[in-house]
Design an enzyme around this catalytic site. Sequence first.
Site, mmCIF file in Angstrom:
data_model
loop_
_atom_site.group_PDB
_atom_site.id
_atom_site.type_symbol
_atom_site.label_atom_id
_atom_site.label_comp_id
_atom_site.label_asym_id
_atom_site.label_seq_id
_atom_site.Cartn_x
_atom_site.Cartn_y
_atom_site.Cartn_z
ATOM 1 N N TYR A 156 -3.889 4.982 9.178
ATOM 2 C CA TYR A 156 -3.469 5.614 10.435
ATOM 3 C C TYR A 156 -4.663 5.941 11.340
ATOM 4 O O TYR A 156 -4.623 5.725 12.560
ATOM 5 C CB TYR A 156 -2.674 6.884 10.115
ATOM 6 C CG TYR A 156 -1.877 7.464 11.258
ATOM 7 C CD1 TYR A 156 -1.593 6.736 12.415
ATOM 8 C CD2 TYR A 156 -1.379 8.771 11.182
ATOM 9 C CE1 TYR A 156 -0.853 7.288 13.442
ATOM 10 C CE2 TYR A 156 -0.639 9.327 12.207
ATOM 11 C CZ TYR A 156 -0.388 8.581 13.347
ATOM 12 O OH TYR A 156 0.341 9.138 14.373
ATOM 13 N N SER A 157 -5.729 6.454 10.764
ATOM 14 C CA SER A 157 -6.903 6.854 11.545
ATOM 15 C C SER A 157 -7.460 5.697 12.371
ATOM 16 O O SER A 157 -7.932 5.875 13.495
ATOM 17 C CB SER A 157 -7.990 7.412 10.607
ATOM 18 O OG SER A 157 -9.183 7.668 11.299
ATOM 19 N N ASN A 176 -4.850 8.845 1.484
ATOM 20 C CA ASN A 176 -5.231 8.346 2.810
ATOM 21 C C ASN A 176 -5.585 9.448 3.805
ATOM 22 O O ASN A 176 -6.686 9.524 4.285
ATOM 23 C CB ASN A 176 -4.094 7.508 3.402
ATOM 24 C CG ASN A 176 -4.155 6.057 2.981
ATOM 25 O OD1 ASN A 176 -5.151 5.622 2.403
ATOM 26 N ND2 ASN A 176 -3.100 5.315 3.250
ATOM 27 N N ASP A 223 0.822 -1.203 0.000
ATOM 28 C CA ASP A 223 0.000 0.000 0.000
ATOM 29 C C ASP A 223 0.861 1.260 0.000
ATOM 30 O O ASP A 223 0.471 2.285 -0.570
ATOM 31 C CB ASP A 223 -0.948 0.002 1.209
ATOM 32 C CG ASP A 223 -2.175 -0.876 0.979
ATOM 33 O OD1 ASP A 223 -2.382 -1.318 -0.163
ATOM 34 O OD2 ASP A 223 -2.922 -1.113 1.952
#
Lengths: 294, 294, 294, 294
Positions: free
Chosen positions: C192-193, C149, C75
């Site tokens: 990340y979130s 992202n 990714d």
Amino acid sequence: MKIALFGRLFNESFTDSFKLMFDEFAKHNVEVDIYEPFYDFLIREINFKPPVNGYYKGCDDLNKDVDFVFSIGGDGTFLEAVTIVRDAGIPIVGINSGRLGFMADIAQDEIPQALSDIFEGNYTIEERNLLQLETSKNGLFPEFNYALNEFTVHKTDTASMITIHTYLNNEYLNSYWADGLIIATPTGSTAYSLSVGGPILVPNTQNFIISPISPHNLTVRPIVVPNYHEITLKVEGRSDSYLASLDSRSCTFDSSIELKIKKSDFKIRVLKLKTHSFYGTLRNKLMWGVDKRN
Amino acid sequence: MKIALFGRLFNESFTDSFKLMFDEFAKHNVEVDIYEPFYDFLIREINFKPPVNGYYKGCDDLNKDVDFVFSIGGDGTFLEAVTIVRDAGIPIVGINSGRLGFMADIAQDEIPQALSDIFEGNYTIEERNLLQLETSKNGLFPEFNYALNEFTVHKTDTASMITIHTYLNNEYLNSYWADGLIIATPTGSTAYSLSVGGPILVPNTQNFIISPISPHNLTVRPIVVPNYHEITLKVEGRSDSYLASLDSRSCTFDSSIELKIKKSDFKIRVLKLKTHSFYGTLRNKLMWGVDKRN
Amino acid sequence: MKIALFGRLFNESFTDSFKLMFDEFAKHNVEVDIYEPFYDFLIREINFKPPVNGYYKGCDDLNKDVDFVFSIGGDGTFLEAVTIVRDAGIPIVGINSGRLGFMADIAQDEIPQALSDIFEGNYTIEERNLLQLETSKNGLFPEFNYALNEFTVHKTDTASMITIHTYLNNEYLNSYWADGLIIATPTGSTAYSLSVGGPILVPNTQNFIISPISPHNLTVRPIVVPNYHEITLKVEGRSDSYLASLDSRSCTFDSSIELKIKKSDFKIRVLKLKTHSFYGTLRNKLMWGVDKRN
Amino acid sequence: MKIALFGRLFNESFTDSFKLMFDEFAKHNVEVDIYEPFYDFLIREINFKPPVNGYYKGCDDLNKDVDFVFSIGGDGTFLEAVTIVRDAGIPIVGINSGRLGFMADIAQDEIPQALSDIFEGNYTIEERNLLQLETSKNGLFPEFNYALNEFTVHKTDTASMITIHTYLNNEYLNSYWADGLIIATPTGSTAYSLSVGGPILVPNTQNFIISPISPHNLTVRPIVVPNYHEITLKVEGRSDSYLASLDSRSCTFDSSIELKIKKSDFKIRVLKLKTHSFYGTLRNKLMWGVDKRN
């Protein structure tokens, strides 16, 4: 060696391992007492009539002189075995007939080696605290008011949230407005309490965890307290009927009853193989080693 | 009575309370040593030259015979006071010049009563564990390798996630893949660790909490361990520079350095008013009593 | 068919699959442009000199007439491919050379079937929103101010928490006091979130998620807003230097700079095999099917 | 102007404001229909017999020509008002007789100004989506199968966890093993769903949130989906009786019943004062402005 066997049922895939266990018992002249409903299951469902010395139906007629209680099943079965062994001090051996458990941590393919280790005395005994529930009147859970994992209060089915006034050693801590509240032991920290966001406690910590279930106030957090503290709960709500649970047993109570939770005055003894470790089980069960997100 | 005064600065709204404190000191013949940079602040910014007996610049020249160290500020100032008091065993009095703190829990309007209680010996002394950091070579934090709240490792600014191999008493626990990791004391459980989802630990629990910061693996959870365990960390990552922090002090290190965290061999002594309680402070600071969501 | 190949490096275990891909390209007369540093890697490390038609070094000299950009890696590599494709509308094919990704979701053993499907036109094209960052002066990220992202602000290394004043369509939302703040797209919701407690958003939701990193206030929660809202951030803190990141690229900025995040005016097009589904990838990557805790 | 008044009961502290409201109604010749049980409450408990034009007992006999329905109470009362207004399109005015609500957001001391604004047409009408429940047979909730906040399935009292097979537009999403599952609207995102860790959704997002209650698998997370998706649930468990709730109404069902949740084909209209904003209410109710932890 004398042992007592405890279990409820198991899947066909475990049958061979189970029979093999009896072969080993025979070779080592192990005298086996068996839990009667389990014996019935074996005959009826597995078509296997194991050679046994005696039967027992519960805590009262369990021979307290056995060297071990073998619990055959999962962690749920292990919790039931605890209600039969109680304060007898008999080490419990957790044989897992399905998915790996935290307490029932001897896997099917480990049975031969495990039995060999047990016969040779090659194991350790781990002691685990229980919690004890005392209630102000007409005691709840008159049969056995202890839990290895957790004590839970919860609103009943269709009721709205409840208020749980909570005291530590009679000092006011907080009034939780929530669906319920969990008081867990370190052993219970990887069970229900973990599902509502509680921390993991390693087995030898001397603590209780107080974890609210779906709390309305967003700033309440699980809180860890010393297990020599007594926790007192008074529950309030619109419907005056609440649910109390000790491990998997539950009953209802009303707001006139005050609940007190403290460390039990006895411990459960658990046989642990030397090749096993809590951290290893933790990593395995929580899949810490496997990370597929990247 | 002899005291040492510690502080950095405060807002004008605290000036009157501060002067009033000195009036009380004078009435009770309290001899005051003062932290020199704080004295400079008072003269320069507050235009107040308090009557003092002596000055000190840090840990080395602090008179260890004082009865108390008064920390004037917030919890951050209190943490600095700890780096000056160290293992001297002098009780610290946390006077809050702004918002209420967990350690600096004597509010501005409580000062007169608090001083009266202190002069009359009407207080308790609470002992708090620190954690100690030991490093394999050229020790980090040579000045003072202890923390009252927490030890933290963190990736540096622009780096990607780091891997933190973690051992408890030399037994492998887990390899955290995360932005960082917090090892907190019970005192630190209401600080940084709480912001990343760690549980609250009441002060007298004998534990450390290990809480990952933004962990990639979704099944890792804060874990509570006994504080007689030694925690060893080995850090790995693409950039070979990591950040280590003890409370609010920090430095960088590389993967050749192994970090060991254990309970300190001394405790910090904190003066607590009898009218105060940890649970009360908790409810107040976390606003458990206030619920506006319904 | 014309394609452009993008990649950085891969493990030896992927070499055979990679060569096989070129065999298929040859059979189907696929003209291949290759990213020059990747070509260098292949010759130097893999000892493989693939037959190619042309080279490109970045966005500027990428032939915009290619039918697909093949991203070889994970990714992270896919995110880099996005910075090269930009608004050219060329569908990106995510070939995974290691662990399964959300974007790079064609596994090594699926390559033959995937190529066959692609040659036959047996696929769908999914469009994904990006977010765009606009800054009040001397624009940050002059090269490419978009992210697939997330956009992140974060305190710098040794600094204390920062305050992030946040506005939605110029209406004040909140001042986050935290280590940082993440603005994520639905695509970024599983990156990340998710590690800081953000929800998962399925790809076709028209939203941004605002997730604080280690927030001090315990009642703040991730918030989901429509992606036609503009989000404005003003950052404040003791040290006047903060970190801004778009996906994996980052830079520093100071409080004089106002940050505006909005939906990009173009989309990234992603080739999806018909046998793949987002929910399947989700279950697989987050191991929803695997449950070892009981 | 014609209005319908809805309410259940209120505390004495609200009485004066309530009477004042009727003074204003009289001055502006407002014709008032009143909910009969509320009228009884006023006479019996408040000793106040308000001048009214008519009475209604429920949805069927509510005069659909009224300009507004005034809901007097909290958010719970507002949810009941919704079950009476249904698809009639009458704007609901949420007057709060106690603590501030998200829907009942006109505070006691704002009533005079609010009425003045309403009489002058100085307000906006906000539309809120509901969710609709469809069941495979003998429909649950035959009276009104809609919810403004959320639909919930839950295990019954003493039962163990349940498995909730979940499909989005007939595509398999996940099988949740949990105490229950919440499907919430953006309006419901600040209610029950928030208590189990769900994100906040601002009102105009076109989504549902699927949030598990005490899930056993630690990697499941709240998931946000477009509200034009249909969500299908099939529930399985040891006890074949489960609890279904639409807002505060609930009933039991068994595993033969398939549940389908989708966006309702009508919206609820809510009167909003121009001085009010969702973000302001959010900050106020969640106490984002107040931070006492440092």
